[in-house]
Write a protein that holds these residues in place. Structure first.
Motif, PDB file in Angstrom:
ATOM      1  N   VAL A 140       0.879  -1.252   0.153  1.00  0.00           N
ATOM      2  CA  VAL A 140      -0.022  -0.073   0.009  1.00  0.00           C
ATOM      3  C   VAL A 140       1.005   0.904   0.204  1.00  0.00           C
ATOM      4  CG1 VAL A 140      -1.505   1.067   1.140  1.00  0.00           C
ATOM      5  CG2 VAL A 140      -2.345  -0.973   0.937  1.00  0.00           C
ATOM      6  N   PRO A 141       1.646   1.495   0.987  1.00  0.00           N
ATOM      7  CA  PRO A 141       3.076   2.690   1.217  1.00  0.00           C
ATOM      8  C   PRO A 141       3.757   2.459  -0.761  1.00  0.00           C
ATOM      9  CG  PRO A 141       3.525   1.466   2.492  1.00  0.00           C
ATOM     10  CD  PRO A 141       2.128   0.945   2.199  1.00  0.00           C
ATOM     11  N   LEU A 142       4.172   1.508  -0.631  1.00  0.00           N
ATOM     12  CA  LEU A 142       4.766   1.627  -2.048  1.00  0.00           C
ATOM     13  C   LEU A 142       3.641   1.734  -4.096  1.00  0.00           C
ATOM     14  CD1 LEU A 142       7.552  -2.030  -1.888  1.00  0.00           C
ATOM     15  CD2 LEU A 142       7.932   0.419  -1.597  1.00  0.00           C
ATOM     16  N   ARG A 143       2.890   1.296  -3.624  1.00  0.00           N
ATOM     17  CA  ARG A 143       1.855   1.893  -4.485  1.00  0.00           C
ATOM     18  C   ARG A 143       1.201   3.782  -4.553  1.00  0.00           C
ATOM     19  NH1 ARG A 143      -1.263  -1.809  -6.929  1.00  0.00           N
ATOM     20  NH2 ARG A 143      -3.411  -0.341  -6.910  1.00  0.00           N
ATOM     21  N   ALA A 144       1.351   4.089  -3.064  1.00  0.00           N
ATOM     22  CA  ALA A 144       1.290   5.107  -2.823  1.00  0.00           C
ATOM     23  C   ALA A 144       2.929   5.931  -3.607  1.00  0.00           C
ATOM     24  CB  ALA A 144       1.047   6.221  -1.445  1.00  0.00           C
ATOM     25  N   ALA A 145       3.759   5.342  -2.825  1.00  0.00           N
ATOM     26  CA  ALA A 145       4.768   6.577  -3.292  1.00  0.00           C
ATOM     27  C   ALA A 145       5.056   6.283  -4.733  1.00  0.00           C
ATOM     28  CB  ALA A 145       5.902   5.721  -2.695  1.00  0.00           C
ATOM     29  N   GLY A 146       5.073   5.133  -5.615  1.00  0.00           N
ATOM     30  CA  GLY A 146       5.059   4.752  -6.657  1.00  0.00           C
ATOM     31  C   GLY A 146       3.975   5.991  -8.232  1.00  0.00           C
ATOM     32  N   GLU A 147       2.979   5.759  -7.736  1.00  0.00           N
ATOM     33  CA  GLU A 147       2.400   7.189  -8.260  1.00  0.00           C
ATOM     34  C   GLU A 147       2.486   7.900  -7.997  1.00  0.00           C
ATOM     35  OE1 GLU A 147      -1.819   5.956  -5.176  1.00  0.00           O
ATOM     36  OE2 GLU A 147      -2.646   4.397  -6.686  1.00  0.00           O
ATOM     37  N   ARG A 148       2.763   8.371  -6.752  1.00  0.00           N
ATOM     38  CA  ARG A 148       3.552   9.946  -7.400  1.00  0.00           C
ATOM     39  C   ARG A 148       4.463   9.973  -8.112  1.00  0.00           C
ATOM     40  NH1 ARG A 148       2.797   9.542  -1.678  1.00  0.00           N
ATOM     41  NH2 ARG A 148       4.426   8.744  -1.228  1.00  0.00           N
ATOM     42  N   LEU A 149       5.514   9.338  -8.337  1.00  0.00           N
ATOM     43  CA  LEU A 149       7.014   8.925  -9.459  1.00  0.00           C
ATOM     44  C   LEU A 149       5.829   9.171 -10.900  1.00  0.00           C
ATOM     45  CD1 LEU A 149       9.898   6.926  -7.674  1.00  0.00           C
ATOM     46  CD2 LEU A 149       9.594   9.772  -7.768  1.00  0.00           C
ATOM     47  N   LEU A 150       4.889   8.542 -11.182  1.00  0.00           N
ATOM     48  CA  LEU A 150       4.560   7.782 -12.015  1.00  0.00           C
ATOM     49  C   LEU A 150       3.530   8.969 -12.530  1.00  0.00           C
ATOM     50  CD1 LEU A 150       3.846   5.948 -14.670  1.00  0.00           C
ATOM     51  CD2 LEU A 150       1.597   5.424 -12.836  1.00  0.00           C
ATOM     52  N   ALA A 151       3.108   9.558 -11.333  1.00  0.00           N
ATOM     53  CA  ALA A 151       1.848  10.987 -11.758  1.00  0.00           C
ATOM     54  C   ALA A 151       3.151  12.335 -12.456  1.00  0.00           C
ATOM     55  CB  ALA A 151       1.415  11.642 -10.989  1.00  0.00           C
ATOM     56  N   ARG A 152       3.642  12.554 -11.695  1.00  0.00           N
ATOM     57  CA  ARG A 152       4.974  13.016 -11.893  1.00  0.00           C
ATOM     58  C   ARG A 152       5.756  12.678 -13.213  1.00  0.00           C
ATOM     59  NH1 ARG A 152      10.628  14.500 -10.226  1.00  0.00           N
ATOM     60  NH2 ARG A 152      10.057  16.135 -10.779  1.00  0.00           N
ATOM     61  N   ALA A 153       6.461  11.816 -13.635  1.00  0.00           N
ATOM     62  CA  ALA A 153       6.267  11.348 -14.897  1.00  0.00           C
ATOM     63  C   ALA A 153       5.021  11.415 -16.264  1.00  0.00           C
ATOM     64  CB  ALA A 153       7.353  10.257 -15.300  1.00  0.00           C
ATOM     65  N   GLN A 154       4.001  10.845 -15.748  1.00  0.00           N
ATOM     66  CA  GLN A 154       2.956  11.190 -16.843  1.00  0.00           C
ATOM     67  C   GLN A 154       2.835  12.892 -16.975  1.00  0.00           C
ATOM     68  OE1 GLN A 154       0.572   9.114 -14.463  1.00  0.00           O
ATOM     69  NE2 GLN A 154       0.477   8.145 -16.279  1.00  0.00           N
ATOM     70  N   GLU A 155       2.507  13.487 -16.533  1.00  0.00           N
ATOM     71  CA  GLU A 155       2.805  15.507 -16.314  1.00  0.00           C
ATOM     72  C   GLU A 155       4.127  15.790 -17.242  1.00  0.00           C
ATOM     73  OE1 GLU A 155       2.969  16.738 -12.470  1.00  0.00           O
ATOM     74  OE2 GLU A 155       0.352  15.997 -11.652  1.00  0.00           O
ATOM     75  N   SER A 156       5.022  14.764 -17.295  1.00  0.00           N
ATOM     76  CA  SER A 156       6.287  15.784 -18.365  1.00  0.00           C
ATOM     77  C   SER A 156       5.945  15.123 -19.596  1.00  0.00           C
ATOM     78  CB  SER A 156       7.596  15.189 -17.559  1.00  0.00           C
ATOM     79  OG  SER A 156       7.268  13.577 -17.379  1.00  0.00           O
ATOM     80  N   GLY A 157       4.922  14.573 -19.495  1.00  0.00           N
ATOM     81  CA  GLY A 157       4.413  13.928 -20.983  1.00  0.00           C
ATOM     82  C   GLY A 157       5.829  12.986 -21.876  1.00  0.00           C
TER      83      GLY A 157
END
Length: 210
Positions: A140-157
């Protein structure tokens, strides 16, 4: 990996919400069990005999089950330090200049963790479908941490917006499992991750390096 929270860790490993402090003798048994579990898992993989862990710890199997009601509860406790390291790594990468590179570096760390003990990658994959297990709770905490990194990568395009962190974590476990089953190929995990990244990127011809 036993920590200063050993007095309450048994309840946490079992997935309860209100862990009880342990008596001194119970704490000693708990810490011996964790120490031997690490050694036995390292020698024989995560499918190793729980009876052997109890025997090496000098306690009965009933004592082991009082602290760890099932194998996943024991594995969850054993891997708490690795979990803390992965979470700390995600925080360190959260402000990285290259969000996609940060995500890749963290995925490599996940693969290394899943491949640390024989059988761990398979257990992590199966635990994802067992929402109530202690091992699944670790994700659960790993997914939350990964989601934040993934979101930044997606926001960067750089990464497709239809990619989910759940898919990525399953992929990293699958890569670790493939590498475990082909130990003679030391580069297999990195090649498979590279192929995976090509499917994730908005520009499939460019693959970032961590």
């Amino acid at each position: 990996m036993a920590t200063s929270t050993a007095g309450t860790a048994a309840g946490t490993a079992a997935g309860t919400s209100a862990p009880r402090p342990m008596r001194a003798d119970a704490r000693r048994n708990y810490e011996r069990l964790l120490t031997e579990a690490r050694a036995v898992f390292a020698e024989h993989g995560t499918d190793a005999s729980l009876e052997e862990i109890a025997r090496r710890s000098g306690v009965g199997i009933g004592t082991l089950y009082r602290h760890f009601p099932n194998r996943h509860a024991m594995m969850s406790a054993v891997f708490q330090e690795a979990l803390a390291d992965l979470l700390e790594r995600s925080r360190a990468l959260a402000g990285a200049e290259q969000p996609c590179g940060a995500l890749v570096e963290w995925l490599r760390a996940l693969i290394a963790h899943a491949g640390e003990y024989r059988g761990l990658a398979r257990a992590l994959m199966s635990a994802s479908a067992e929402k109530g297990s202690a091992l699944a709770a670790c994700s659960v905490p790993l997914r939350a941490a990964g989601e934040r990194l993934l979101a930044r990568a997606q926001e960067s395009g750089a990464v497709r917006t239809d990619v989910s962190i759940g898919d990525l974590m399953q992929l990293t476990n699958a890569i670790a499992l493939a590498a475990e089953e082909s130990p003679e190929d030391g580069q297999l995990a990195d090649r498979l991750l590279t192929l995976t990244l090509r499917g994730l990127k908005t520009d499939p011809t460019a693959v970032p390096s961590a």
